[in-house]
Design a protein around this motif. Sequence first.
Motif, PDB file in Angstrom:
ATOM      1  N   LEU A  45       0.833  -1.205   0.000  1.00  0.00           N
ATOM      2  CA  LEU A  45       0.000   0.000   0.000  1.00  0.00           C
ATOM      3  C   LEU A  45       0.866   1.253   0.000  1.00  0.00           C
ATOM      4  CD1 LEU A  45      -2.561  -1.223   2.699  1.00  0.00           C
ATOM      5  CD2 LEU A  45      -2.807  -1.321   0.206  1.00  0.00           C
ATOM      6  N   ASN A  46       0.285   2.392  -0.367  1.00  0.00           N
ATOM      7  CA  ASN A  46       1.021   3.658  -0.380  1.00  0.00           C
ATOM      8  C   ASN A  46       1.608   3.996   0.977  1.00  0.00           C
ATOM      9  OD1 ASN A  46       0.541   4.077  -3.078  1.00  0.00           O
ATOM     10  ND2 ASN A  46      -1.283   5.320  -2.742  1.00  0.00           N
ATOM     11  N   SER A  47       0.998   3.517   2.043  1.00  0.00           N
ATOM     12  CA  SER A  47       1.464   3.786   3.403  1.00  0.00           C
ATOM     13  C   SER A  47       2.708   2.969   3.757  1.00  0.00           C
ATOM     14  CB  SER A  47       0.354   3.453   4.397  1.00  0.00           C
ATOM     15  OG  SER A  47       0.061   2.058   4.342  1.00  0.00           O
ATOM     16  N   GLY A  48       3.092   2.007   2.885  1.00  0.00           N
ATOM     17  CA  GLY A  48       4.220   1.131   3.177  1.00  0.00           C
ATOM     18  C   GLY A  48       3.787  -0.148   3.871  1.00  0.00           C
ATOM     19  N   LYS A  49       2.515  -0.231   4.254  1.00  0.00           N
ATOM     20  CA  LYS A  49       1.981  -1.439   4.873  1.00  0.00           C
ATOM     21  C   LYS A  49       1.641  -2.448   3.778  1.00  0.00           C
ATOM     22  CE  LYS A  49       0.248   1.089   8.821  1.00  0.00           C
ATOM     23  NZ  LYS A  49      -0.904   1.518   9.582  1.00  0.00           N
ATOM     24  N   VAL A  50       1.513  -3.710   4.181  1.00  0.00           N
ATOM     25  CA  VAL A  50       1.252  -4.787   3.233  1.00  0.00           C
ATOM     26  C   VAL A  50      -0.115  -5.383   3.513  1.00  0.00           C
ATOM     27  CG1 VAL A  50       2.035  -7.042   2.420  1.00  0.00           C
ATOM     28  CG2 VAL A  50       3.714  -5.296   3.057  1.00  0.00           C
ATOM     29  N   LEU A  51      -0.933  -5.489   2.474  1.00  0.00           N
ATOM     30  CA  LEU A  51      -2.247  -6.115   2.567  1.00  0.00           C
ATOM     31  C   LEU A  51      -2.134  -7.539   2.045  1.00  0.00           C
ATOM     32  CD1 LEU A  51      -5.347  -5.677   3.049  1.00  0.00           C
ATOM     33  CD2 LEU A  51      -5.484  -5.144   0.618  1.00  0.00           C
ATOM     34  N   ALA A  52      -2.472  -8.515   2.898  1.00  0.00           N
ATOM     35  CA  ALA A  52      -2.469  -9.927   2.506  1.00  0.00           C
ATOM     36  C   ALA A  52      -3.915 -10.400   2.449  1.00  0.00           C
ATOM     37  CB  ALA A  52      -1.681 -10.761   3.515  1.00  0.00           C
ATOM     38  N   PHE A  53      -4.250 -11.116   1.372  1.00  0.00           N
ATOM     39  CA  PHE A  53      -5.636 -11.560   1.232  1.00  0.00           C
ATOM     40  C   PHE A  53      -5.711 -12.842   0.423  1.00  0.00           C
ATOM     41  CE2 PHE A  53      -4.508  -8.660  -2.094  1.00  0.00           C
ATOM     42  CZ  PHE A  53      -5.021  -9.219  -3.244  1.00  0.00           C
ATOM     43  N   GLY A  54      -6.849 -13.508   0.569  1.00  0.00           N
ATOM     44  CA  GLY A  54      -7.097 -14.729  -0.187  1.00  0.00           C
ATOM     45  C   GLY A  54      -6.305 -15.897   0.339  1.00  0.00           C
ATOM     46  N   GLY A  55      -6.218 -16.902  -0.496  1.00  0.00           N
ATOM     47  CA  GLY A  55      -5.463 -18.081  -0.126  1.00  0.00           C
ATOM     48  C   GLY A  55      -6.330 -19.163   0.469  1.00  0.00           C
ATOM     49  N   GLY A  56      -5.694 -20.094   1.141  1.00  0.00           N
ATOM     50  CA  GLY A  56      -6.346 -21.288   1.633  1.00  0.00           C
ATOM     51  C   GLY A  56      -7.428 -21.070   2.656  1.00  0.00           C
ATOM     52  N   ASN A  57      -7.434 -19.918   3.327  1.00  0.00           N
ATOM     53  CA  ASN A  57      -8.441 -19.725   4.359  1.00  0.00           C
ATOM     54  C   ASN A  57      -9.620 -18.884   3.890  1.00  0.00           C
ATOM     55  OD1 ASN A  57      -7.299 -17.240   4.278  1.00  0.00           O
ATOM     56  ND2 ASN A  57      -6.886 -17.080   6.452  1.00  0.00           N
ATOM     57  N   GLY A  58      -9.686 -18.594   2.607  1.00  0.00           N
ATOM     58  CA  GLY A  58     -10.878 -17.947   2.058  1.00  0.00           C
ATOM     59  C   GLY A  58     -10.890 -16.446   2.088  1.00  0.00           C
ATOM     60  N   THR A  59     -11.726 -15.855   2.942  1.00  0.00           N
ATOM     61  CA  THR A  59     -12.063 -14.445   2.816  1.00  0.00           C
ATOM     62  C   THR A  59     -11.302 -13.496   3.729  1.00  0.00           C
ATOM     63  OG1 THR A  59     -13.844 -14.689   4.426  1.00  0.00           O
ATOM     64  CG2 THR A  59     -14.412 -15.035   2.104  1.00  0.00           C
ATOM     65  N   SER A  60     -10.481 -13.981   4.634  1.00  0.00           N
ATOM     66  CA  SER A  60      -9.835 -13.068   5.578  1.00  0.00           C
ATOM     67  C   SER A  60      -8.810 -12.177   4.887  1.00  0.00           C
ATOM     68  CB  SER A  60      -9.180 -13.839   6.723  1.00  0.00           C
ATOM     69  OG  SER A  60      -7.957 -14.392   6.306  1.00  0.00           O
ATOM     70  N   THR A  61      -8.622 -11.009   5.459  1.00  0.00           N
ATOM     71  CA  THR A  61      -7.657 -10.015   4.970  1.00  0.00           C
ATOM     72  C   THR A  61      -6.901  -9.477   6.172  1.00  0.00           C
ATOM     73  OG1 THR A  61      -9.165  -9.410   3.189  1.00  0.00           O
ATOM     74  CG2 THR A  61      -7.431  -7.863   3.678  1.00  0.00           C
ATOM     75  N   GLU A  62      -5.594  -9.263   5.996  1.00  0.00           N
ATOM     76  CA  GLU A  62      -4.767  -8.750   7.081  1.00  0.00           C
ATOM     77  C   GLU A  62      -3.846  -7.655   6.550  1.00  0.00           C
ATOM     78  OE1 GLU A  62      -2.878 -11.739   9.633  1.00  0.00           O
ATOM     79  OE2 GLU A  62      -3.829 -13.238   8.355  1.00  0.00           O
ATOM     80  N   ILE A  63      -3.463  -6.746   7.435  1.00  0.00           N
ATOM     81  CA  ILE A  63      -2.494  -5.703   7.093  1.00  0.00           C
ATOM     82  C   ILE A  63      -1.276  -5.874   7.993  1.00  0.00           C
ATOM     83  CG2 ILE A  63      -1.994  -3.238   7.131  1.00  0.00           C
ATOM     84  CD1 ILE A  63      -4.777  -2.701   6.190  1.00  0.00           C
ATOM     85  N   PHE A  64      -0.094  -5.844   7.369  1.00  0.00           N
ATOM     86  CA  PHE A  64       1.179  -5.980   8.087  1.00  0.00           C
ATOM     87  C   PHE A  64       1.923  -4.663   7.974  1.00  0.00           C
ATOM     88  CE2 PHE A  64       5.803  -7.010   7.752  1.00  0.00           C
ATOM     89  CZ  PHE A  64       5.998  -7.458   9.047  1.00  0.00           C
ATOM     90  N   ASP A  65       2.414  -4.180   9.107  1.00  0.00           N
ATOM     91  CA  ASP A  65       3.225  -2.960   9.124  1.00  0.00           C
ATOM     92  C   ASP A  65       4.678  -3.359   9.368  1.00  0.00           C
ATOM     93  OD1 ASP A  65       4.435  -0.516   9.456  1.00  0.00           O
ATOM     94  OD2 ASP A  65       2.956   0.249  10.870  1.00  0.00           O
ATOM     95  N   PRO A  66       5.549  -3.286   8.345  1.00  0.00           N
ATOM     96  CA  PRO A  66       6.930  -3.724   8.505  1.00  0.00           C
ATOM     97  C   PRO A  66       7.749  -2.832   9.441  1.00  0.00           C
ATOM     98  CG  PRO A  66       6.612  -2.799   6.319  1.00  0.00           C
ATOM     99  CD  PRO A  66       5.275  -2.831   6.984  1.00  0.00           C
ATOM    100  N   VAL A  67       7.224  -1.671   9.787  1.00  0.00           N
ATOM    101  CA  VAL A  67       7.940  -0.769  10.696  1.00  0.00           C
ATOM    102  C   VAL A  67       7.590  -1.153  12.102  1.00  0.00           C
ATOM    103  CG1 VAL A  67       8.280   1.607  11.396  1.00  0.00           C
ATOM    104  CG2 VAL A  67       7.831   1.079   9.017  1.00  0.00           C
TER     105      VAL A  67
END
Length: 114
Positions: A92-114
């Motif tokens: 994302l423009n904020s530098g955070k990472v959006l993870a979505f989809g995959g084996g568990n279906g509909t969940s979405t998570e945001i990771f802040d590497p800082v």
Amino acid sequence: MLFRSTLILILFPIILFAQQYGTWREVDSLNIARAGHAIIVLDNGNVLASGNDIIDTIQSARSCEIYDINSKKWHLTTPMNNPRYNHDMILLNSGKVLAFGGGNGTSTEIFDPV
């Protein structure tokens, strides 16, 4: 038959003299063997790898690692909340990472590497 022989003679030298570009050399190995994972380059140039479909444990499928381009080493980082494989990540423009989809279906998570 003559046409086939001529064609082979014409193409054969091209294959023999094909150029090879680049080289591969081994660097640091991942901490966890991964398949079905996602990977993304972070703003600072480091590389984030997440998830795993080699489900030996839930922790393995939740795990994340960052390749530090300065130290040239992989290190484990905060795992995802949900096990995930064959998923996607977007920086994302904020530098955070959006993870979505995959084996568990509909969940979405945001990771802040800082």
